[in-house]
Design an enzyme around this catalytic site. Structure first.
Site, short mmCIF file in Angstrom:
data_model
loop_
_atom_site.label_atom_id
_atom_site.label_comp_id
_atom_site.label_asym_id
_atom_site.label_seq_id
_atom_site.Cartn_x
_atom_site.Cartn_y
_atom_site.Cartn_z
N CYS A 55 25.59 -4.76 -17.41
CA CYS A 55 25.98 -3.47 -16.87
C CYS A 55 26.12 -2.50 -18.05
O CYS A 55 26.77 -2.83 -19.05
CB CYS A 55 27.31 -3.59 -16.13
SG CYS A 55 28.02 -1.99 -15.67
N ASP A 62 24.71 -9.06 -15.23
CA ASP A 62 24.13 -8.90 -13.90
C ASP A 62 23.04 -9.96 -13.76
O ASP A 62 22.02 -9.91 -14.45
CB ASP A 62 23.51 -7.51 -13.73
CG ASP A 62 24.56 -6.42 -13.60
OD1 ASP A 62 25.59 -6.67 -12.96
OD2 ASP A 62 24.33 -5.32 -14.14
#
Length: 140
Positions: A55, A62
């Site tokens: 992120c 992620d």
């Protein structure tokens, strides 16, 4: 409240540093020349659960299942180079949507396929999952 949010963002950046998008190693991608049998429509689908990026605001990872589907024109994707390319995303701070766009663009420019679609199903984080789909259309 704004002061508190700024402190949290600064803490995340210090605790979970990320690399810029320029760290993505597009130069490792390799194409293999391909001359398919005439009259036979061919498509290739590649799937991996090994995608990870960060992120851009928090630095949290992620994770995604990535599906790539394309109809080759004059080249096919060399798989080892694709794995190395995807690994280069691991510490890059990039939004989910931009990551999907970037992969789609890089592969489209490399392979110049008849059709290309990249689908990324991101694992839930903060209670939300995200499905991102990008399509590359060959310029006429």
């Amino acid at each position: 409240m704004e002061e508190q949010i700024k402190t949290i963002e600064e803490t995340y950046q210090k605790t979970f540093p990320t690399e810029p998008e320029s760290a993505i190693q597009v130069n490792v991608l390799k194409a293999i020349p391909w001359n398919g049998a005439h009259g036979i429509k061919t498509s290739s689908t590649i799937s991996t659960e090994e995608y990870v990026s960060r992120c851009p605001w928090s630095g949290f990872p992620d994770f995604a299942v990535l599906d790539l589907s394309y109809e080759p024109h004059r080249a096919i994707l060399e798989m080892k180079s694709f794995k190395v390319y995807l690994t280069s995303f691991a510490n890059v701070g990039i939004t989910m949507e931009r990551a999907c766009q970037r992969i789609c663009f890089d592969l489209g420019e490399l392979l110049f396929p008849r059709r290309l679609e990249v689908t990324m199903q991101f694992k839930p984080r903060g209670g939300h999952s995200n499905l991102v789909i990008c399509e590359w259309t060959r310029p006429r």
